[in-house]
Design an enzyme around this catalytic site. Sequence first.
Site, short mmCIF file in Angstrom:
data_model
loop_
_atom_site.label_atom_id
_atom_site.label_comp_id
_atom_site.label_asym_id
_atom_site.label_seq_id
_atom_site.Cartn_x
_atom_site.Cartn_y
_atom_site.Cartn_z
N ASP A 216 10.08 18.26 -13.98
CA ASP A 216 8.66 17.50 -13.31
C ASP A 216 8.22 19.09 -13.11
O ASP A 216 8.44 20.38 -12.00
CB ASP A 216 9.36 16.73 -11.97
N GLU A 279 6.72 20.19 -17.96
CA GLU A 279 5.51 19.60 -17.45
C GLU A 279 4.83 21.40 -16.83
O GLU A 279 5.22 21.22 -15.40
CB GLU A 279 5.78 18.66 -16.21
#
Length: 547
Positions: A216, A279
């Site tokens: 993330d 990400e």
Amino acid sequence: MCDTPEVEGAESSWVPEWPAWWQRGVVYQIYPRSFFDASGDGIGDLAGIGEKADYLAWLGIDAVWLSPIYPTPDVDLGYDIADYLDVDPRFGTLEEFDAMLAALHERDIRAILDLVPNHTSDQHPWFIESRSGPGSPRHDWYVWRESRPDGSPPNNWESHFGGSAWTYAQPPGRWYLHSFAPGQPDLNWENPEVREALQDVMRFWLDRGVDGFRVDVLWLLGKDPGFADNPPNPDWHEGLPPRFRLLRTNSEGWPTSHERARLLRSVIDEYPERLMIGEVVLPPDRAVTYHGEHLDEAHMPHNFVLTELQEWSADAIRSAVEAYERLLPPGAWPNWLLGDHDFPRIASRLGPERMRLAHMLLLTLRGTPTWYYGDELGLPDASFRPGLLTLVDPPAAATPERDRLIIRTPMQWSPGPHAGFSEAEPWLPLASDDPTFTVERQRDDPDSTLTFVRFLLDLRGQTPALSVGTFRSLSAPPDVFSFQRDHPDGTVQVHLNFGDEPREVVVSQASRILLSTAGPTAPNGQEMDRVALGPYEGVIIGEPGRP
Ligand code: NOJ
């Protein structure tokens, strides 16, 4: 075979010699609380994913990426983690995790977990200790700063969800940084103990057998250690959302983000055949740098090019794809996605008439496609709006159109109660009551979206040119994006008509249609020297007799 007269545009001319599983494969993202509820409490769980392993194998995907499964107070629906080393009881137990993993592995499906290293929940014991004050051994595990002389927050950094990125806490009488909601304090990545702790988290799951991580907000791990204000965005003008007023040059994407990406990758590389996806929501020229100068950062930074296109036209897509191919560092392997748990679903964004074409694009470009659960049914966004629910997605609190719950609704399995997702009232209403949007209705229907995507996946799996072949774009009539994929085992061409007018593509040598978006029954296997494309039709063509 079938060279069109002129060839132009970008080209990638290498084929991996020994393609890794993640280069050949297709990744399917599951939002665990919405996939299948085996326990009957209205919330999807790990046992439910295990029960649906046969479906995943039947579908033909190669890996699942699970959005966070860890204990969470749900400020950001799982992206606020209260314990990295356990499973949220609503999703199951560690034993159930192991059983799910075994069920997937038995079917040759890999499992990737979401790793959220930038922040934890404010309920994580690390933060509870940290906020107890400078005397605590973990105080410096988070980012604490004094007020400015006028009593305002330490600098002008803003949260991605709106408002200041700082919240004052008493004790310890200082501000803590949170790039997202106040319930998601940022870890202090300058602190070596934090870095080691996160490496250990990775090892915990890798030892359990997970096949990698989707990391993330990878680019947020490096921030200006001097905490300078972010500068104003010179391109901001009245009418643009206030959140774009400042550039985020100091609060994220600092050069240390790369060091930290390498650190995470070094743990991945301690284990064979593991994957790291990062990400990275940055413009493509910066996103590709997260492959690493020596390809030692993320194997694949997520590529959001197709989700961010303003115009869904052949020209726009072709230039975006070509530009991305040119930007990739030598030897880097791209990833493509059309959406995830943060973006509107493709059926709603593009309209049902263009959805199959989008699937065909995604699964034929060079690189690993990442797919979002439910898109194989053409599931739309839900139409419920914030206010109807007690749950609120943090960015939607200030900006209702940023609500992401509408794309996280239960998977629809059958026309029965709650679409077969659960025996209880699901945690979120269904996206649609139309029984056509169910696996049961679509699985045996030759004209369904599900049947179409299965054919597409099957063809991709059997055709090395489609999975790992080279890419070069071809000249094409207006509204058509044409490209060729070559592999020593065979060649295919893909012709995608993004317009609402029929078009014709001339192919210079005899070819046959392998698959058309007009339906799996459409290909007739006949050889031809031109291809007629209906509005929004795409075709994959190959040499007669091959591949
Ligand atoms: C990116 C995730 O995709 C998003 O869902 C989440 O809200 C933020 N990171 C914060 O973790």
